[in-house]
Design a protein around this motif. Structure first.
Motif, mmCIF file in Angstrom:
data_model
loop_
_atom_site.group_PDB
_atom_site.id
_atom_site.type_symbol
_atom_site.label_atom_id
_atom_site.label_comp_id
_atom_site.label_asym_id
_atom_site.label_seq_id
_atom_site.Cartn_x
_atom_site.Cartn_y
_atom_site.Cartn_z
ATOM 1 N N ILE A 1 2.283 -34.536 -70.745
ATOM 2 C CA ILE A 1 1.693 -35.370 -69.688
ATOM 3 C C ILE A 1 2.458 -35.172 -68.377
ATOM 4 N N LYS A 2 3.800 -35.144 -68.469
ATOM 5 C CA LYS A 2 4.620 -34.975 -67.262
ATOM 6 C C LYS A 2 4.326 -33.636 -66.584
ATOM 7 N N ASN A 3 4.226 -32.600 -67.390
ATOM 8 C CA ASN A 3 3.939 -31.274 -66.833
ATOM 9 C C ASN A 3 2.556 -31.236 -66.176
ATOM 10 N N SER A 4 1.598 -31.927 -66.792
ATOM 11 C CA SER A 4 0.238 -31.969 -66.223
ATOM 12 C C SER A 4 0.222 -32.717 -64.900
ATOM 13 N N LEU A 5 1.002 -33.784 -64.819
ATOM 14 C CA LEU A 5 1.060 -34.569 -63.592
ATOM 15 C C LEU A 5 1.737 -33.794 -62.464
ATOM 16 N N LYS A 6 2.673 -32.911 -62.826
ATOM 17 C CA LYS A 6 3.393 -32.122 -61.821
ATOM 18 C C LYS A 6 2.595 -30.900 -61.358
ATOM 19 N N GLU B 1 0.246 -28.875 -59.601
ATOM 20 C CA GLU B 1 -0.570 -29.074 -58.410
ATOM 21 C C GLU B 1 -1.889 -28.315 -58.473
ATOM 22 N N ASN B 2 -1.975 -27.348 -59.398
ATOM 23 C CA ASN B 2 -3.181 -26.525 -59.488
ATOM 24 C C ASN B 2 -4.259 -27.129 -60.383
ATOM 25 N N ILE B 3 -3.874 -28.139 -61.182
ATOM 26 C CA ILE B 3 -4.835 -28.740 -62.098
ATOM 27 C C ILE B 3 -5.778 -29.672 -61.329
ATOM 28 N N LYS B 4 -7.045 -29.576 -61.631
ATOM 29 C CA LYS B 4 -8.037 -30.420 -60.973
ATOM 30 C C LYS B 4 -7.931 -31.865 -61.447
ATOM 31 N N GLU B 5 -8.218 -32.781 -60.541
ATOM 32 C CA GLU B 5 -8.127 -34.216 -60.868
ATOM 33 C C GLU B 5 -9.072 -34.587 -62.008
ATOM 34 N N SER B 6 -10.238 -33.977 -62.037
ATOM 35 C CA SER B 6 -11.219 -34.278 -63.088
ATOM 36 C C SER B 6 -10.716 -33.808 -64.458
#
Length: 450
Positions: free
Chosen positions: A6-11, A13-18
């Protein structure tokens, strides 16, 4: 692994909000709530808003630790927070609102629906660990003259909701007359009035009864729900098994943390500085105890210089006395928590614990004293009188520790102090000081006499 992911996903910046929203909502939100303290404040707030339903946000708020809950609420608009709490069960909303200051409580309540706000205001006045603080005002209330057919029709109409299995019959003044279960309703004649098929006895608790008593009544009566009444027998709500279990777990955890001198609430969720502040006073108590013990040793410097073998058995005497004191205190504290100790048996149990401690002290004092007397000359090259000193010291030190350990919880209760403190560092240090003083005084008198 889950938290790191989860922490890595939150960090990232390339991952889309959806994509991030979908990822977060596919996870177990109860597990996220349990471990929310491992995230930064910014990430906690972000996770809260990533949930796609208010229901999940409510669960996150209610199930997580208090510090994380407060951090999230501080960022929320009060109108939104009031609306969110409005949708929760009144007892759960009350638990959350109670954590705020009086000013904030009033602000939130003023923005909630009037009916819900009035219910919560009533619940807030009760202690958190009492039947009143645990109860929910939503229950199956039946008037005494309602017919079985009418009640059954109402139950069928509400079949899609979480219908409780117990029905509470009241008179025109809302006083509890009795209760019946669903199977009693099914077996009753259609024209029978509610008061005609209620059960002969109705287990209940009063608003001010502690959680421990509620749990005991539930256990003894094998019921998962209990009605809560006031002194006039007017019913105000019901307490459910799951709420009792939650609070009992919190009380047990609080007692254990109190025993070892750490934070009472959510110690795993506390920041390093908070943990240090919570534990430092207890450690300072041990420090002061060490200074006092050193001072006592200084008073008996002449005796110790002349009979140095006495020093060898100081840890033994103090350790034995300390263990006996903690045993007595723990038994009393646990008995008070479970309800096994009541006003009618408390004197007997305390006397028995003191007697057991004294007898253990006598047995081990005689045994150790005899062995030391036998082997003193051969192993320690000292006078066999040392055995008499050690044996007598153990008997007296253990007897006093047993007395202190068994009586302290009772004294603390009368002083409105949590009895669990009596098994903590303060009493341990006190027993060590008293045990050391008794042992050295005993040694001085016996050696001077002989």
């Amino acid at each position: 692994m889950l938290i790191d992911k989860i922490k890595n996903s939150l960090k990232d910046e390339n991952i889309k909000e959806s994509v991030l929203t979908t990822f977060i909502n596919e996870l177990d939100h109860f597990e996220i709530a349990r471990r929310l303290n491992e995230f930064s404040t910014e990430d906690k707030v972000r996770i809260f808003h990533l949930f796609n339903s208010d229901n999940k946000r409510q669960i996150l708020l209610y199930e997580t630790d208090m510090d994380s809950r407060m951090e999230i609420q501080e960022t929320l608009d009060k109108d939104y927070l009031a609306n969110l709490l409005d949708q929760m069960a009144e007892d759960e909303a009350t638990d959350i609102i109670k954590e705020h200051s009086n000013e904030t409580q009033e602000e939130i309540l003023s923005k909630m629906e009037k009916q819900d706000a009035e219910v919560i205001k009533d619940l807030i006045q009760y202690g958190e660990e009492t039947a009143g603080g645990l109860m929910t005002p939503d229950f199956n209330k039946i008037l005494w003259d309602q017919a079985a057919a009418e009640i059954f029709t109402k139950v069928r109409q509400e079949s899609n909701s979480d219908t409780q299995p117990y029905f509470y019959v009241v008179d025109n003044q809302n006083k509890l007359l009795g209760f019946f279960k669903l199977r009693d309703l099914l077996n009753a004649p259609a024209s029978a009035m509610a008061k005609e098929f209620i059960r002969p006895e109705t287990p209940k608790v009063e608003i001010s009864d502690p959680c421990e008593k509620v749990a005991n009544v539930m256990s003894q009566e094998h019921l998962s729900i209990l009605p809560v009444v006031d002194e006039q027998n007017v019913i105000h709500g019901v307490v459910t098994f799951d709420d009792v279990i939650r609070v009992m777990e919190d009380i047990a955890s609080e007692d254990i943390y109190t025993m070892v001198g750490t934070a009472k609430v959510d110690p795993f969720a506390k920041k390093t500085g908070s943990k240090i502040m919570a534990r430092a006073p207890w450690l300072f108590t041990t420090f002061v105890g060490g200074i006092i013990s050193a001072w006592i040793l200084g008073i008996f410097d002449n005796t110790l210089s002349e009979y140095t073998a006495i020093i060898l058995f100081i840890p033994f005497v103090i350790g034995l006395a300390g263990n006996v004191g903690i045993q007595g205190a723990t038994v009393i504290v646990r008995g008070l928590a479970t309800g096994d100790i009541q006003e009618d048996n408390i004197t007997h149990i305390v006397k028995n614990e003191i007697l057991v401690g004294m007898l253990n002290g006598t047995i081990f004092g005689f045994l150790c004293g005899t062995l030391i007397s036998i082997f003193a000359k051969f192993l320690l090259n000292t006078d066999p009188l040392l055995g008499v000193v050690v044996g007598t010291g153990i008997i007296l030190a253990v007897s006093l520790a047993s007395l202190v350990g068994s009586l302290t919880p009772i004294i603390f209760i009368n002083l409105d102090i949590d009895p669990a403190v009596s098994t903590g560092p303060i009493i341990t240090v006190a027993n060590d000081i008293l045990g050391l003083a008794i042992y050295l005084v005993t040694a001085k008198f016996i050696l001077a006499a002989f």
